[in-house]
Design an enzyme around this catalytic site. Structure first.
Site, PDB file in Angstrom:
ATOM      1  CG  ASN A  44      -0.442  -0.221   2.522  1.00 45.28           C
ATOM      2  OD1 ASN A  44       0.580  -0.865   2.677  1.00 45.28           O
ATOM      3  ND2 ASN A  44      -1.101   0.316   3.529  1.00 45.28           N
ATOM      4  CD  GLU A  46      -1.612   4.811   4.483  1.00 44.47           C
ATOM      5  OE1 GLU A  46      -1.132   5.655   5.265  1.00 44.47           O
ATOM      6  OE2 GLU A  46      -2.313   3.847   4.862  1.00 44.47           O
ATOM      7  CB  CYS A  55      -5.232  -1.506  -1.384  1.00 40.89           C
ATOM      8  SG  CYS A  55      -6.515  -0.669  -0.470  1.00 40.89           S
ATOM      9  CD  GLU A  57      -5.347  -6.112  -1.012  1.00 40.90           C
ATOM     10  OE1 GLU A  57      -4.826  -4.980  -0.934  1.00 40.90           O
ATOM     11  OE2 GLU A  57      -6.057  -6.595  -0.106  1.00 40.90           O
ATOM     12  CB  CYS A  88     -10.734  -2.456   0.897  1.00 48.37           C
ATOM     13  SG  CYS A  88     -10.190  -1.808  -0.704  1.00 48.37           S
ATOM     14  CB  CYS A  91      -8.739  -4.557  -3.229  1.00 48.95           C
ATOM     15  SG  CYS A  91      -7.556  -3.203  -3.051  1.00 48.95           S
TER      16      CYS A  91
END
Ligand code: THU
Length: 131
Positions: A44, A46, A55, A57, A88, A91
Site C-alpha cells: 500500500n 498512502e 492498496c 492488492e 477492501c 480491491c
C-alpha cells in the site's frame, strides 16, 4: 480454491515491509500469482491527500498488468500480525475484473485464511456486464 503454497505468504510479508503507510501505520503486502507461476508484489502507498492511497492488492495488479499479465489464480495478502486482514471492497472489485473466482489467502493471528473472490464479492459487476 487452491491451498497456500509454502513461502509465498512470506514474500507478501517481505513486500509489506516496503509499504508507505505513514498515516494509517497499517502496512499491507500482496502477491498475485499467474497461471504459469509468475508472481507480482505490491504494497500500500498512502498520500497526504488521504483518498489517493492505493492498496497493496491494486499495486500488485497494476504492476502485473503493466508487465503484460492479465490472468491471476491467487492473491496472498499480508497485514499486521495482530489482526485479520481482508481485501477492501474496491480491491475485491478491481481483482474480480481479472478472475472472479481467484483464491484469496489472508493473514490472521491464527494463520492463513483462504477463501475465494466470488465469496467475498458475490454478484460482482464485470467486463461481461457491459453492453
Ligand atoms: N489496505 C490494503 O492495502 N489492503 C487491504 O487489504 C486492506 C487495507 C491499506 C489501505 C490503507 O493504506 C491501509 O491499509 C489502512 O486501511
Amino acid at each position: 480454491m487452491k491451498q497456500p503454497t509454502d513461502g509465498v505468504m512470506d514474500r507478501a510479508r517481505e513486500v509489506r515491509t516496503r509499504a508507505y503507510a505513514p498515516y494509517s501505520k497499517f502496512g499491507v503486502g500482496a502477491i498475485l500469482v499467474t497461471p504459469d507461476g509468475t508472481t507480482f508484489g505490491g504494497c500500500n502507498v498512502e498520500n497526504a491527500s488521504y483518498g489517493l492511497a492505493i492498496c497493496a492488492e491494486r499495486s500488485a495488479a497494476v504492476s502485473a498488468v503493466s508487465a503484460g499479465y492479465r490472468e491471476f489464480t491467487e492473491v496472498y495478502v499480508a497485514g499486521p500480525a495482530d489482526v485479520a486482514v481482508t481485501p477492501c471492497g474496491a480491491c475485491r472489485q478491481f481483482l474480480s475484473e481479472f478472475n472472479r473466482t481467484m483464491t484469496v489467502h489472508c493473514t490472521t493471528p491464527d494463520g492463513i485464511q483462504t477463501t475465494t473472490l466470488d465469496k467475498l464479492l458475490p454478484g460482482a459487476f464485470g467486463p461481461d456486464d457491459l453492453s
